[in-house]
Write an enzyme that holds these catalytic residues in place. Sequence first.
Site, PDB file in Angstrom:
ATOM      1  N   TYR A  43       0.863  -1.185   0.000  1.00  0.00           N
ATOM      2  CA  TYR A  43       0.000   0.000   0.000  1.00  0.00           C
ATOM      3  C   TYR A  43       0.901   1.237   0.000  1.00  0.00           C
ATOM      4  CZ  TYR A  43      -4.171  -2.793   0.928  1.00  0.00           C
ATOM      5  OH  TYR A  43      -5.209  -3.677   0.830  1.00  0.00           O
ATOM      6  N   PHE A  45       0.689   4.213  -0.948  1.00  0.00           N
ATOM      7  CA  PHE A  45       0.137   5.462  -0.429  1.00  0.00           C
ATOM      8  C   PHE A  45      -0.326   5.296   1.012  1.00  0.00           C
ATOM      9  CE2 PHE A  45      -3.915   7.792   0.286  1.00  0.00           C
ATOM     10  CZ  PHE A  45      -3.353   9.031   0.540  1.00  0.00           C
ATOM     11  N   TRP A  46      -1.159   4.294   1.223  1.00  0.00           N
ATOM     12  CA  TRP A  46      -1.789   4.190   2.540  1.00  0.00           C
ATOM     13  C   TRP A  46      -0.776   3.940   3.654  1.00  0.00           C
ATOM     14  CZ3 TRP A  46      -5.906   6.423   3.961  1.00  0.00           C
ATOM     15  CH2 TRP A  46      -6.906   6.693   3.029  1.00  0.00           C
ATOM     16  N   LEU A 176     -15.730   9.377  -4.103  1.00  0.00           N
ATOM     17  CA  LEU A 176     -14.420   9.381  -4.766  1.00  0.00           C
ATOM     18  C   LEU A 176     -14.581   8.687  -6.119  1.00  0.00           C
ATOM     19  CD1 LEU A 176     -11.277   9.333  -4.993  1.00  0.00           C
ATOM     20  CD2 LEU A 176     -11.331   7.241  -3.619  1.00  0.00           C
ATOM     21  N   ARG A 186      -2.466   6.808 -10.127  1.00  0.00           N
ATOM     22  CA  ARG A 186      -2.165   7.412  -8.839  1.00  0.00           C
ATOM     23  C   ARG A 186      -2.822   8.788  -8.636  1.00  0.00           C
ATOM     24  NH1 ARG A 186      -0.734   3.204  -6.206  1.00  0.00           N
ATOM     25  NH2 ARG A 186      -0.080   4.589  -4.521  1.00  0.00           N
ATOM     26  N   LEU A 187      -3.978   8.971  -9.264  1.00  0.00           N
ATOM     27  CA  LEU A 187      -4.705  10.222  -9.044  1.00  0.00           C
ATOM     28  C   LEU A 187      -5.397  10.209  -7.676  1.00  0.00           C
ATOM     29  CD1 LEU A 187      -4.941  12.687 -10.786  1.00  0.00           C
ATOM     30  CD2 LEU A 187      -6.956  11.724 -11.889  1.00  0.00           C
ATOM     31  N   LEU A 461     -23.907   7.146   3.218  1.00  0.00           N
ATOM     32  CA  LEU A 461     -24.633   7.017   1.945  1.00  0.00           C
ATOM     33  C   LEU A 461     -23.780   6.265   0.937  1.00  0.00           C
ATOM     34  CD1 LEU A 461     -26.055  10.614   1.649  1.00  0.00           C
ATOM     35  CD2 LEU A 461     -27.029   8.622   2.805  1.00  0.00           C
TER      36      LEU A 461
HETATM   37  C1  LIG Z   1      -9.013  14.686   8.034  1.00  0.00           C
HETATM   38  C2  LIG Z   1      -9.536  14.658   6.690  1.00  0.00           C
HETATM   39  C3  LIG Z   1      -9.142  13.384   5.948  1.00  0.00           C
HETATM   40  C4  LIG Z   1      -9.871  13.263   4.645  1.00  0.00           C
HETATM   41  C5  LIG Z   1      -9.415  12.049   3.846  1.00  0.00           C
HETATM   42  C6  LIG Z   1      -9.767  10.714   4.516  1.00  0.00           C
HETATM   43  C7  LIG Z   1      -9.435   9.528   3.600  1.00  0.00           C
HETATM   44  C8  LIG Z   1     -10.445   9.354   2.493  1.00  0.00           C
HETATM   45  C9  LIG Z   1     -10.132   8.131   1.669  1.00  0.00           C
HETATM   46  C10 LIG Z   1     -11.064   7.999   0.478  1.00  0.00           C
HETATM   47  C11 LIG Z   1     -12.407   7.420   0.836  1.00  0.00           C
HETATM   48  C12 LIG Z   1     -13.290   7.232  -0.361  1.00  0.00           C
HETATM   49  C13 LIG Z   1     -14.656   6.682  -0.022  1.00  0.00           C
HETATM   50  C14 LIG Z   1     -15.394   6.358  -1.329  1.00  0.00           C
HETATM   51  O1  LIG Z   1     -15.840   7.216  -2.018  1.00  0.00           O
HETATM   52  S1  LIG Z   1     -15.512   4.681  -1.728  1.00  0.00           S
HETATM   53  C15 LIG Z   1     -16.026   4.698  -3.420  1.00  0.00           C
HETATM   54  C16 LIG Z   1     -14.848   4.635  -4.321  1.00  0.00           C
HETATM   55  N1  LIG Z   1     -15.249   4.834  -5.704  1.00  0.00           N
HETATM   56  C17 LIG Z   1     -15.492   3.846  -6.583  1.00  0.00           C
HETATM   57  O2  LIG Z   1     -15.389   2.670  -6.277  1.00  0.00           O
HETATM   58  C18 LIG Z   1     -15.917   4.289  -7.949  1.00  0.00           C
HETATM   59  C19 LIG Z   1     -15.241   3.522  -9.079  1.00  0.00           C
HETATM   60  N2  LIG Z   1     -13.805   3.492  -8.905  1.00  0.00           N
HETATM   61  C20 LIG Z   1     -12.948   4.537  -9.125  1.00  0.00           C
HETATM   62  O3  LIG Z   1     -13.347   5.637  -9.459  1.00  0.00           O
HETATM   63  C21 LIG Z   1     -11.466   4.255  -8.922  1.00  0.00           C
HETATM   64  O4  LIG Z   1     -11.232   2.881  -9.034  1.00  0.00           O
HETATM   65  C22 LIG Z   1     -10.926   4.744  -7.546  1.00  0.00           C
HETATM   66  C23 LIG Z   1     -11.031   6.257  -7.477  1.00  0.00           C
HETATM   67  C24 LIG Z   1     -11.675   4.107  -6.385  1.00  0.00           C
HETATM   68  C25 LIG Z   1      -9.455   4.328  -7.440  1.00  0.00           C
HETATM   69  O5  LIG Z   1      -8.752   4.799  -8.535  1.00  0.00           O
HETATM   70  P1  LIG Z   1      -7.584   3.962  -9.245  1.00  0.00           P
HETATM   71  O6  LIG Z   1      -7.967   2.540  -9.226  1.00  0.00           O
HETATM   72  O7  LIG Z   1      -7.275   4.620 -10.518  1.00  0.00           O
HETATM   73  O8  LIG Z   1      -6.342   4.085  -8.219  1.00  0.00           O
HETATM   74  P2  LIG Z   1      -5.167   5.165  -8.287  1.00  0.00           P
HETATM   75  O9  LIG Z   1      -4.080   4.694  -9.170  1.00  0.00           O
HETATM   76  O10 LIG Z   1      -5.704   6.515  -8.547  1.00  0.00           O
HETATM   77  O11 LIG Z   1      -4.651   5.124  -6.775  1.00  0.00           O
HETATM   78  C26 LIG Z   1      -4.244   3.916  -6.207  1.00  0.00           C
HETATM   79  C27 LIG Z   1      -4.274   4.087  -4.711  1.00  0.00           C
HETATM   80  O12 LIG Z   1      -5.631   4.378  -4.291  1.00  0.00           O
HETATM   81  C28 LIG Z   1      -6.017   3.418  -3.313  1.00  0.00           C
HETATM   82  N3  LIG Z   1      -7.473   3.214  -3.413  1.00  0.00           N
HETATM   83  C29 LIG Z   1      -8.143   2.508  -4.327  1.00  0.00           C
HETATM   84  N4  LIG Z   1      -9.464   2.560  -4.078  1.00  0.00           N
HETATM   85  C30 LIG Z   1      -9.611   3.325  -2.981  1.00  0.00           C
HETATM   86  C31 LIG Z   1     -10.732   3.731  -2.217  1.00  0.00           C
HETATM   87  N5  LIG Z   1     -11.980   3.366  -2.517  1.00  0.00           N
HETATM   88  N6  LIG Z   1     -10.538   4.523  -1.159  1.00  0.00           N
HETATM   89  C32 LIG Z   1      -9.301   4.915  -0.813  1.00  0.00           C
HETATM   90  N7  LIG Z   1      -8.187   4.545  -1.481  1.00  0.00           N
HETATM   91  C33 LIG Z   1      -8.354   3.750  -2.544  1.00  0.00           C
HETATM   92  C34 LIG Z   1      -5.234   2.173  -3.672  1.00  0.00           C
HETATM   93  O13 LIG Z   1      -5.186   1.293  -2.554  1.00  0.00           O
HETATM   94  C35 LIG Z   1      -3.899   2.782  -4.010  1.00  0.00           C
HETATM   95  O14 LIG Z   1      -3.199   3.150  -2.840  1.00  0.00           O
HETATM   96  P3  LIG Z   1      -2.026   2.195  -2.303  1.00  0.00           P
HETATM   97  O15 LIG Z   1      -2.579   0.790  -2.304  1.00  0.00           O
HETATM   98  O16 LIG Z   1      -0.870   2.355  -3.219  1.00  0.00           O
HETATM   99  O17 LIG Z   1      -1.733   2.657  -0.909  1.00  0.00           O
END
Ligand SMILES: CCCCCCCCCCCCCC(=O)SCCNC(=O)CCNC(=O)[C@H](O)C(C)(C)COP(=O)(O)OP(=O)(O)OC[C@H]1O[C@@H](n2cnc3c(N)ncnc32)[C@H](O)[C@@H]1OP(=O)(O)O
Length: 461
Positions: A43, A45-46, A176, A186-187, A461
């Site tokens: 992970y 990023f995480w 998201l 990695r957006l 939601l």
């Molecule tokens: C204090 C304030 C804090 C605020 C922020 C709090 C945190 C909020 C967190 C967000 C909460 C969101 C809640 C919702 O809305 S959950 C709903 C998520 N949306 C969807 O499922 C819709 C369809 N999918 C997509 O649009 C894409 O596949 C998404 C955008 C999900 C990933 O796009 P893509 O596949 O092109 O990936 P990448 O190359 O850009 O990036 C890869 C990195 O992203 C990590 N990844 C993948 N999926 C998720 C996910 N659902 N939450 C968090 N991280 C996720 C992944 O492990 C990897 O990191 P690492 O493994 O290298 O570490």
Amino acid sequence: MTDKHIGDLPSHGAPSKSIADLLQKLSLGEELTADQKKEMKDYKFWKTQPVPKLDESVLTEGPIEKDKKVEDIPSEPYPILSQFEWVTLDLSDEDDMDQLYKLLYEHYVEDHDSTFRFAYSRDFFNWALKPPGWREDWHVGVRVKGTKRLVAFISGVPATLRVRDQEMKAVEINFLCVHKKLRNKRLTPVLIKEITRRVNRCGIWQALYTSGTLLPSPVSTCRYTHRPLNWEKLYDVGFSALPEGVTKSQMLSRYALPSSTKTKGLRKMEEKDVEDVLSLYSKFQSRFDMSQVFSKEELSHWLLGDANERSHADDKRVVLTYVVENDEGRITDFVSFYVLPFTVIDNARHDKLGVAYLYYYATEEGLDGGRFDPASVKVVTKRLESLISDALVLAKNIGMDVFNALTSQDNVLFLDDLKFGPGDGFLNYYLFNYKAYPISGGVVNKEYDMDKRSGVGVVML
Ligand SMILES: CCCCCCCCCCCCCC(=O)SCCNC(=O)CCNC(=O)[C@H](O)C(C)(C)COP(=O)(O)OP(=O)(O)OC[C@H]1O[C@@H](n2cnc3c(N)ncnc32)[C@H](O)[C@@H]1OP(=O)(O)O
């Protein structure tokens, strides 16, 4: 998948694989196979973020990074590749709203065979993204500089969370989405860092979010369940198959519902009920480990919607709430559900499917004896069964075809009896910058956890 047919309940004639599949996609739930499971080091990023490591045992509850100061948070947006630009979406602007709708419509759900899509509406976004205290700069988009096309989005809304006895100002992160053509670039980490920055600039350091994807590290995991309301239509559109040895009319009678509700004193909630409903909500939710603390204004928004929403006929609403008023005029129960239909593509007979999601509810019955006192459990179960079965009737009467619920709150008490079938999808709950002991999600080894039930009160939601 290890348990591919978990959504099939042929012995009951409950939802077939295809409906379980469909609803899993709708809920963005995801079941991981062993080879999909990543290790913490993968992970990229995480592992840099203030979240518990996978399998970390939490020794004390509390914030992970404690001493952050607003003045140390950059005032400039996080750098982004030169072909993109940040945009703050103005949801009162028709263009911005349309772009958000289009992005989520086309890219939010992984739908390989293009048979259905979320039918988001302006009203839904206004409800979900504009609760009291909402901030425009937490509606974060990414555009292609040249074309101005919106290609990514993430949002936050303010919330006061309670985790056991700790209350905290937080945000709930949702929606998201990255354009399919820009996946795996990695957006996502960039979007998360930017919204974190914007939220931190407001002196808020914690967040709650849910995802079907396994990330470090869930505080709880709930399971999706589905209750067909209009089995025939689900069958017609090809989402529901006839289990072997069962006739269509047996399926119809299995899922038949009365045409009217049975709880005496049940009526639509009105603004005048807000105070009573809030006190009932707060009392009921205090039994869970993790819940959202509502002000009157927040409760009114989340259960009744804004003025525009309230002016709609029932079958056009995104959230519906009913109360039970007893003979003395006291509010003794309430139940709510929200509606997120989807469009059925290329089907000759139907173009929409109505999907309702169980939202908040509470009853004062059986509350005084304690959540796990057997006599009280009996009373609560009986009351919730009749309250939620009325909700099914109400949902069906406004054209809903299926009613979804999680195993959170006290739902496992009534799911089986009301003929909800377990789906394939699981939903993980995450806290950002807060370590908490695990919270029961209402399932153990994929079965309903009747002993502990769920400690999750909050509904995302
Ligand atoms: C204090 C304030 C804090 C605020 C922020 C709090 C945190 C909020 C967190 C967000 C909460 C969101 C809640 C919702 O809305 S959950 C709903 C998520 N949306 C969807 O499922 C819709 C369809 N999918 C997509 O649009 C894409 O596949 C998404 C955008 C999900 C990933 O796009 P893509 O596949 O092109 O990936 P990448 O190359 O850009 O990036 C890869 C990195 O992203 C990590 N990844 C993948 N999926 C998720 C996910 N659902 N939450 C968090 N991280 C996720 C992944 O492990 C990897 O990191 P690492 O493994 O290298 O570490």
